[in-house]
Each structure stands twice: as C-alpha cells, then as structure tokens.
Design a protein around this motif. Structure first.
Motif, PDB file in Angstrom:
ATOM      1  N   PRO A  66       0.816  -1.229   0.000  1.00  0.00           N
ATOM      2  CA  PRO A  66       0.000   0.000   0.000  1.00  0.00           C
ATOM      3  C   PRO A  66       0.843   1.269   0.000  1.00  0.00           C
ATOM      4  O   PRO A  66       2.018   1.239   0.354  1.00  0.00           O
ATOM      5  N   ARG A  67       0.219   2.371  -0.427  1.00  0.00           N
ATOM      6  CA  ARG A  67       0.834   3.709  -0.378  1.00  0.00           C
ATOM      7  C   ARG A  67      -0.030   4.526   0.580  1.00  0.00           C
ATOM      8  O   ARG A  67      -0.883   5.324   0.139  1.00  0.00           O
TER       9      ARG A  67
ATOM     10  N   GLY B  18       0.589   0.980   8.394  1.00  0.00           N
ATOM     11  CA  GLY B  18      -0.085   0.040   7.505  1.00  0.00           C
ATOM     12  C   GLY B  18       0.887  -0.610   6.525  1.00  0.00           C
ATOM     13  O   GLY B  18       0.779  -1.801   6.209  1.00  0.00           O
ATOM     14  N   LEU B  19       1.847   0.160   6.077  1.00  0.00           N
ATOM     15  CA  LEU B  19       2.864  -0.373   5.163  1.00  0.00           C
ATOM     16  C   LEU B  19       3.709  -1.424   5.875  1.00  0.00           C
ATOM     17  O   LEU B  19       3.997  -2.491   5.333  1.00  0.00           O
ATOM     18  N   LYS B  20       4.035  -1.105   7.115  1.00  0.00           N
ATOM     19  CA  LYS B  20       4.834  -2.030   7.934  1.00  0.00           C
ATOM     20  C   LYS B  20       4.089  -3.357   8.106  1.00  0.00           C
ATOM     21  O   LYS B  20       4.664  -4.440   7.937  1.00  0.00           O
TER      22      LYS B  20
ATOM     23  N   ALA C  42      13.013  -3.878  -2.276  1.00  0.00           N
ATOM     24  CA  ALA C  42      12.801  -2.922  -3.367  1.00  0.00           C
ATOM     25  C   ALA C  42      11.342  -2.473  -3.414  1.00  0.00           C
ATOM     26  O   ALA C  42      11.046  -1.290  -3.646  1.00  0.00           O
ATOM     27  N   SER C  43      10.409  -3.414  -3.178  1.00  0.00           N
ATOM     28  CA  SER C  43       8.979  -3.066  -3.204  1.00  0.00           C
ATOM     29  C   SER C  43       8.640  -2.118  -2.060  1.00  0.00           C
ATOM     30  O   SER C  43       7.881  -1.158  -2.233  1.00  0.00           O
TER      31      SER C  43
ATOM     32  N   ALA D 169       7.440   1.841  -2.328  1.00  0.00           N
ATOM     33  CA  ALA D 169       6.220   2.343  -1.680  1.00  0.00           C
ATOM     34  C   ALA D 169       6.546   3.603  -0.873  1.00  0.00           C
ATOM     35  O   ALA D 169       5.810   4.592  -0.921  1.00  0.00           O
ATOM     36  N   VAL D 170       7.658   3.566  -0.147  1.00  0.00           N
ATOM     37  CA  VAL D 170       8.069   4.740   0.639  1.00  0.00           C
ATOM     38  C   VAL D 170       8.324   5.918  -0.296  1.00  0.00           C
ATOM     39  O   VAL D 170       7.870   7.042  -0.043  1.00  0.00           O
ATOM     40  N   ALA D 171       9.026   5.651  -1.385  1.00  0.00           N
ATOM     41  CA  ALA D 171       9.349   6.731  -2.331  1.00  0.00           C
ATOM     42  C   ALA D 171       8.073   7.345  -2.881  1.00  0.00           C
ATOM     43  O   ALA D 171       7.943   8.572  -2.939  1.00  0.00           O
TER      44      ALA D 171
END
Ligand code: KG4
Ligand code: ZN
Length: 347
Positions: A197-198, A212-214, A237-238, A242-244
């Motif tokens: 997710p972003r 949520g990403l974690k 990398a994924s 997402a962070v970027a």
C-alpha cells in the motif's frame, strides 16, 4: 569564530568544530552499532553508558583535529533533545560544564533544528525553504522561515519513516541498522514484485502514515516464507518504492502549498538519516524538478546523526545572540513547531 558541537541523543557519540563561515574544522562520530546489534535495536541504557564512557575522548579528538584549545572557541553547543533522555543528559551536562569552566556562551540545540539547518551549511540555503525531515524518530514537512521559526505542514500520524525501514530490515533478517541494509538489498530487487500500500497518498493533508505499510510487509514476508535472497531483495525494493511514492506524493502536495504562499521561492531541503538513501534522493529530485523546485540534500554523512549540524546550529544561534543559560533542561520530546504539536498529532 569556532563553535564546539556535541551530539549524544541516540546511538552516536559525536563532537565537531565548525567556524562562522561554515568550515568544518573537525567531525568525529563514534557509532555504538556493535554495542546494540545483539539486541536488534538501540537500548537506551547501553547508549547512555557508552556516551559517558566515550564522550571525553571524542571531544578531545575533535578539538585536536581542529587544532584548537577551548579558549579559542566562540561557544559550546550541545543537543538538549529530543532523544533518549539518558544520552541527552550526558552531552548536555558535558557541554554546560565546558562552557562554565571556560566562561563561554552556551547553546542548547534542538537535534531536529540541527538537521533542519544543515543545508544552510552545505548549500547556503536561504530562508524560507520547504523541509522534508525524515529520520528514525520523525517524518515531517515544515516551512523553515528562519532560525527557530518552523511551521509544520504535515507529520506522520503513526510511525516515522526510518522506523519503517528498521522494522522492514528486521522482518527480512537484514540486521541492524535497517536503512542502509534495506537500501543495499533493494538495489538488486524488483520494486514491482510485491503489491504494497501507499498509505495516505492522494489525500487532502500533507500527513504521512507508515504503520499500515509495515503491517503489509509483515504479512507479505509471512506469505512468501521461506524467503530466498532474491525474494528478499524484491521485498526490500517493493517496500522502498512504496516509501518513495508516498514521500513524493506528500511532498508534491506540500510543494504546491508552499509555492502558493511563497511564489518566488523554490527550495526543497531534505534532511535526516533517511535522506542518506540514494534511491529516495533520486525520486525526490525528479519530484522537485516537476514542481520547478531545486532539491538541496546534505551529503549522506551529514544526513545521519553527527555533531557538525549541532555546532552549525550553535553558530547560527550565536550570530543572533540566542544563547541559553545552564538551566536549559534535557528534553525527551521537543517539537520544532510547538503550536502544531499541541494540537495532538505526533510531534
Ligand atoms: O537522523 P538519524 O541518524 O537519527 C535520528 O535522528 O533518528 O536517522 C536514523 C534513521 C534510522 O532509522 C536509519 O535506519 C535511517 O535513518 N537511515 C536510512 C539510511 N541511512 C540511515 N534509511 C534509509 N536508507 C538509508 N541509506
Ligand atoms: Zn537525527
């Protein structure tokens, strides 16, 4: 007019001397990584004890490297927070003691202000500028109008971005510290391999969310277990992609807002440990260009914790006559924009 800076707010014991023209006369950083590695994270009590043990030597080395005696200094600056309170107390008390013994002006520096002002040392960034502050404890967008003049535009509503890097590294078994390990693994991975997710991307505010990403990384790692090195790299990398995406989206919105208030100013400064990440820097560079902003990022060594930034904040404050007395307290929490922090969102 040289200033001695002392930094002990987390797991780096650091001292540096910077002069009034921004020349770095010395820059010593002793990392305690080996002390904390067995525990997979920074242990506050171990950090505080290590600062006590090493700080004297580190300061002596910084003074020797600069070729100066204490009488040559224009002032002493020490981090007074925010950070792990035991460590902060060690550096703050040491700084006060040197200043008292030498009868020199003392500056109690906010660690976040150290990060925030570094681009003025490295890139002569003029006020005002938009700041994306991304570190182990913080993730904020701020308008920096001057020394001590910060207006928060957005902040994380849960975890800091550096924390997300560190947790992801732990889940992937990449060790500690997590940020550089995830970046290295991500370099060999496919950023589209896992759908992550972003969080908050496209929303109205300039806030961030990483919990949520974690959690998504946690589930993806469980589902994909056992991970091969190649899949681990794909996951790193994924996650980094997402962070970027999130940083670019949120900072893009902030750039629009900032440009609306300051039509003639186009500087985006990125600071804090996570700004050492080359992949994120490249994405933010493109984002800045797309909004007609210039990206200013200190070199990686001055993004992660160091005492040059504390000495420089001391230089900036001394120039304005902003000194502190010896009652200046150590602070575990110390938001740059106190008014915004008082509204209840995480500082
Ligand atoms: O500013 P900093 O050194 O300490 C704090 O004030 O928190 O930031 C430390 C954080 C850690 O979470 C670390 O994993 C992260 O910065 N970090 C990185 C990189 N280098 C350090 N994150 C991503 N990529 C990196 N290359
Ligand atoms: Zn920091």
């Amino acid at each position: 007019m040289p200033v001695l800076g002392i930094e002990t707010s987390c797991d780096e014991t650091a001292a540096a001397v910077v002069d009034g023209d921004g020349n770095i006369l010395s820059d010593i950083v002793l990392s305690q990584l080996d002390d904390h590695r067995p525990y997979g994270g920074v242990v506050p009590e171990i950090a505080a004890r290590a600062h006590v043990e090493h700080l004297d030597t580190i300061i002596t080395r910084a003074m020797n490297d600069a070729g100066l005696g204490y009488t040559d200094l224009n002032g002493i600056a020490a981090t007074a927070g925010p950070g792990l309170i035991g460590g902060v107390m060690v550096g703050l008390m040491t700084g006060k003691a040197i200043a008292a013994a030498q009868r020199k002006p003392f500056v109690a520096v906010n660690h976040l202000e150290g990060h925030a002002l570094t681009a003025r040392l490295t890139h002569q960034a003029a006020f005002p500028y938009l700041l994306l502050l991304i570190s182990g404890g913080h993730c904020q967008l701020l308008e920096v109008a001057g020394v001590g003049a910060y207006r928060r535009i957005g902040t994380t509503i849960d975890d800091a971005v550096g924390e997300a890097f560190d947790k992801t590294a732990k889940l992937l078994g990449l060790g500690f510290p997590g940020g550089p390990a995830v970046e290295a693994a991500a370099a060999h991975g496919d950023p589209t391999a896992f759908a992550l997710p972003r969080p908050l991307a496209g929303t109205e505010t300039c806030d961030f969310s990483f919990s949520g990403l974690k959690t998504a990384v946690l589930h993806a790692v469980r589902d994909a277990a056992p991970l091969t090195d190649a899949r681990r790299a794909d996951m790193a990398a994924s996650f980094q992609a997402a962070v970027a995406d999130v940083l670019v989206d949120r900072t893009g919105r902030a750039m629009k807002q900032f440009a609306g208030c300051h039509p003639n100013v186009r500087s985006l400064v990125v600071a804090g440990g996570v700004a050492a990440n080359q992949a994120l820097r490249a994405r933010l560079d493109l984002a800045a260009a797309a909004h007609d902003f210039t990206l200013l990022v200190p070199p990686p060594r001055l993004c992660t914790d160091n005492a040059v930034m504390i000495a420089w904040a001391g230089v900036e404050r001394l120039r304005l006559g902003l000194t502190d007395n010896f009652a200046a307290p150590p602070r575990a929490r110390w938001p740059l924009d106190a008014a915004a922090a008082a509204t209840g969102a995480k500082a």
